[in-house]
Write an enzyme that holds these catalytic residues in place. Sequence first.
Site, PDB file in Angstrom:
ATOM      1  CG  ASP A 153      -7.324   3.327  -0.592  1.00 17.37           C
ATOM      2  OD1 ASP A 153      -7.670   2.140  -0.528  1.00 17.37           O
ATOM      3  OD2 ASP A 153      -7.502   4.117   0.365  1.00 17.37           O
ATOM      4  CE  LYS A 172      -4.499   0.830   0.284  1.00 15.88           C
ATOM      5  NZ  LYS A 172      -5.646  -0.036  -0.049  1.00 15.88           N
TER       6      LYS A 172
END
Length: 455
Positions: free
Chosen positions: A175, A135
Amino acid sequence: MTKRRDETRTTDTLDRLRAEIEDRNPAQPEFLQAVAEVLDTLAPVLADRPEYAEPGLVERLCEPERQIIFRVPWQDDRGRVHVNRGFRVEFNSALGPYKGGLRFHPSVNLGIVKFLGFEQIFKNALTGLGIGGGKGGSDFDPRGRSDAEVMRFCQSFMTELHRHIGAHTDVPAGDIGVGGREIGYLFGQYRRITNRWEAGVLTGKGPGWGGSLIRPEATGYGNVLFTAAMLRERGEDLEGQSVVVSGSGNVAVHTIEKLTALGANPITCSDSSGYVVDEKGVDLDLLRQVKEVERARIGTYAQRRGASARFVPGGRVWEVPADVALPSATQNELDGNDAAALIRNGVKAVSEGANMPATPEAVQLFQRSGVAFGPAKAANAGGVAVSALEMAQNASRTAWPAVRVEEELARVMADIHTTCRETAARYGSPGDYVTGANIAGFERVAEAMVAQGVI
Ligand code: GLU
């Protein structure tokens, strides 16, 4: 009896390990929360599978393989220089290249990126599609910034990130705060710097230049399919159910779209200014106009919608009575008090479209009250699953029709639901999707890590 003793021993070991991880990662509450939620459910599998309880395996799983932090300088439209911080946490690559989104939001820090990366390991394992966990993101705030400013920021961000990523190494996507516009600017800069047309380096691209159809829809659609599967286990379906949805970004919008298509009634949406309740069901065209075209606040929706809708400034959607709740905004947006209100109002199912939106206290309350609860690792895995399908299309230089992608998405979500349900039952917690998702994800990653040696 022996098994019970083994379980006690592994629980002690896990508690010690948890204390060590807390010591080594101070000031990262979200990461510690995500780790604790997983470790709390692993005792039975470690007791049952001694090879997974080998010293060092869980320690390695909780420590990222690599953490990159970098400076992102950029100029605004008036020529003023800003300095943001960029992150990429390459957490675990036992099952495939690191895979996970980029979040651009002022709240982003290393602890947040590590929590998201840790969750991603198990979520990605559950898809069964050969992707590791990672991430990244930045504390850059895109709100109120012009397209040109966002472009310059993305170019600066990619100028450093490009040396760490690649179709076989690490594949970022979107995201919160990173959608099609940002992926476009990031991809352009990657192509320019590397002089490679490497479609598989990012997912969430536009459909005309290597993106997969249904990728934008996938997280929201997938969560609705997961919710429907949980309800079916109880002899119910979504049709006619009222649903509270939080958020108004990509996940919320496509959640509302799929709910409406299946005959449910999504009655709320929200942003950080408050929420809207619309008794007639949220009008998707109006919501998209307000949030995606005008990038305005959610109150504008109520102003234009007329009598059926009302804006509640600063409020939380969880106070609105409904049959189902689908938190689709951000982490820790639904706490113990919210859970108690939902339960009082008779909620039957809660399923996480966002990452870790329910606090541990809320999850416990739902489980104790017999509410079906779908954890993010399982319920929102549809997004990253279609990202993996985008990688497959890129690798074979083909583009699948939307129906094929949707069929695959439905198959993956049904598989995840069955795997979680069966795993929970096998380890003595029938109906507990949290335990099922954690153990099933863990088993897949642990098996690969053991086979690949101590690295
Ligand atoms: N950010 C999404 C998630 O939380 C998608 C990641 C991806 O597609 O790589 O799973």
